[in-house]
Design an enzyme around this catalytic site. Sequence first.
Site, mmCIF file in Angstrom:
data_model
loop_
_atom_site.group_PDB
_atom_site.id
_atom_site.type_symbol
_atom_site.label_atom_id
_atom_site.label_comp_id
_atom_site.label_asym_id
_atom_site.label_seq_id
_atom_site.Cartn_x
_atom_site.Cartn_y
_atom_site.Cartn_z
ATOM 1 N N LYS A 35 33.847 44.474 62.069
ATOM 2 C CA LYS A 35 32.430 44.494 62.461
ATOM 3 C C LYS A 35 32.239 45.413 63.666
ATOM 4 O O LYS A 35 33.222 45.804 64.328
ATOM 5 C CB LYS A 35 31.968 43.070 62.785
ATOM 6 C CG LYS A 35 32.709 42.433 63.956
ATOM 7 C CD LYS A 35 32.437 40.944 64.061
ATOM 8 C CE LYS A 35 33.265 40.316 65.145
ATOM 9 N NZ LYS A 35 33.195 38.844 65.150
ATOM 10 N N ARG A 131 27.334 27.430 67.230
ATOM 11 C CA ARG A 131 26.669 28.727 67.091
ATOM 12 C C ARG A 131 26.099 28.825 65.679
ATOM 13 O O ARG A 131 24.912 29.037 65.499
ATOM 14 C CB ARG A 131 27.681 29.844 67.375
ATOM 15 C CG ARG A 131 27.086 31.225 67.429
ATOM 16 C CD ARG A 131 28.085 32.274 67.877
ATOM 17 N NE ARG A 131 29.181 32.469 66.945
ATOM 18 C CZ ARG A 131 30.141 33.393 67.082
ATOM 19 N NH1 ARG A 131 30.133 34.188 68.149
ATOM 20 N NH2 ARG A 131 31.096 33.516 66.193
ATOM 21 N N TYR A 255 27.953 56.224 95.281
ATOM 22 C CA TYR A 255 26.728 55.461 95.526
ATOM 23 C C TYR A 255 27.010 54.215 96.353
ATOM 24 O O TYR A 255 27.964 53.487 96.097
ATOM 25 C CB TYR A 255 26.092 55.025 94.205
ATOM 26 C CG TYR A 255 25.382 56.133 93.464
ATOM 27 C CD1 TYR A 255 24.332 56.846 94.062
ATOM 28 C CD2 TYR A 255 25.752 56.469 92.171
ATOM 29 C CE1 TYR A 255 23.677 57.862 93.385
ATOM 30 C CE2 TYR A 255 25.092 57.480 91.476
ATOM 31 C CZ TYR A 255 24.060 58.169 92.086
ATOM 32 O OH TYR A 255 23.416 59.162 91.419
ATOM 33 N N MET A 303 26.807 57.400 86.464
ATOM 34 C CA MET A 303 26.436 57.515 85.054
ATOM 35 C C MET A 303 27.368 58.441 84.280
ATOM 36 O O MET A 303 27.820 58.124 83.179
ATOM 37 C CB MET A 303 24.992 58.000 84.922
ATOM 38 C CG MET A 303 24.525 58.075 83.472
ATOM 39 S SD MET A 303 22.870 58.757 83.279
ATOM 40 C CE MET A 303 21.854 57.375 83.775
HETATM 41 C C1 LIG Z 1 34.526 38.360 65.246
HETATM 42 C C2 LIG Z 1 35.016 37.214 64.463
HETATM 43 C C3 LIG Z 1 36.385 37.058 64.224
HETATM 44 C C4 LIG Z 1 37.444 37.900 64.901
HETATM 45 O O1 LIG Z 1 37.592 37.459 66.226
HETATM 46 P P1 LIG Z 1 38.693 38.107 67.220
HETATM 47 O O2 LIG Z 1 38.611 37.285 68.437
HETATM 48 O O3 LIG Z 1 38.255 39.516 67.457
HETATM 49 O O4 LIG Z 1 39.979 38.041 66.503
HETATM 50 C C5 LIG Z 1 36.780 36.026 63.378
HETATM 51 N N1 LIG Z 1 35.861 35.201 62.809
HETATM 52 C C6 LIG Z 1 34.535 35.312 63.044
HETATM 53 C C7 LIG Z 1 33.594 34.361 62.405
HETATM 54 C C8 LIG Z 1 34.072 36.313 63.887
HETATM 55 O O5 LIG Z 1 32.756 36.414 64.124
#
Ligand SMILES: *Cc1c(COP(=O)(O)O)cnc(C)c1O
Length: 360
Positions: A35, A131, A255, A303
């Site tokens: 993802k 969640r 800065y 930046m």
């Molecule tokens: C992103 C995600 C993972 C992978 O998690 P990592 O900590 O990057 O290994 C696994 N399961 C779900 C549902 C996720 O959203």
Amino acid sequence: MARTATALIKLSAIKQNYLYAKSLAKPAKAVATIKANAYGHGAVKVAKELADIVDAFSVACIEEAIELREAGITQPIILLEGFFTVDELDYISNNNLWTAVHNQFQIDAIKNANFEQPINVWLKMDSGMHRLGFLPDEYADAWSQLNALSQVASITHMTHFSSADDLSSSITQQQTDLFIATVADLPGDISIANSSAVLSNAMPNRSQWVRPGIMLYGSSPINDPALSKALMPAMTVKAKIISERTIDKGESVGYNAKWTAPDVHKIGTISIGYADGYPRQAVNGTPVWINGKKSQILGRVSMDMAMVDLSMFADQDCLGLEVELWGDNVAVNDVAECADTISYTLFCGLSRRISKQYVK
Ligand SMILES: *Cc1c(COP(=O)(O)O)cnc(C)c1O
């Protein structure tokens, strides 16, 4: 090429990390979690590298899956949040996307759909993360509803850990026990483990699928070097020294004058800043690597640029020297710690101004 702010991505490292995850989880199958553009590494490139050996991919949403299908990726792709609107279902059915189902809206949508190819569902249980997913006392009913549908080919049971990166937490065991008890009388594969659980082996025996993400990219979410030493960093972020000067004792840098020289001090300016994704929160002393030597960030990251310590190169012309911000020599986890964040946000936060270069 003029400005140097580059992410070098070693695809073979990702492949090796995936095989390592599989070896830890054996005999479970492993979903490569790609993802968010493969955590900033380039989802299509990573998917092509893993295509021959992967059991399945997972992404957050259909847009990310469509990108992979249009690039010719044919392996199963799991939508970890499922679909958001009914009109996604035809594409899911026609293109072998496996969808999470985490609420009643999604069950009703499948019930009312009349697509041809039955779909594979990953039914999500909320075992304590709060969640997504059905609560334990709603779960069997959700499963029964889906199991009765001709539109559903198979149902895999899934839940997600909230605290698997903290080995001292008892929550992981509580979530596991609750999940396993809830699915005990239901047929179907189960899937629990993210990278933390794979690395720490927090996986129940009855677990046919693991879902590693961050570990594929060579970073461990667990603060324990023993568990991460087999991982290979896949991304090296580099910039160059574009200016150098020696300042007097008591002069400050950048800065808000956040760093003041304790002595006559050589400093340099590098061609990367927060608009590239290098974190503005990185404090004085955040490690960098220059020409084979350890150095550090001095002053506030701006930046497009940041300043570094060149006192170790006092007699040397440094203009054009390469600076590694994280990668083989600077652990991304160390940078994350200095910026009060985690490696995930550093990887995902690289901007389009960083040019990506792929090496095998
Ligand atoms: C992103 C995600 C993972 C992978 O998690 P990592 O900590 O990057 O290994 C696994 N399961 C779900 C549902 C996720 O959203």
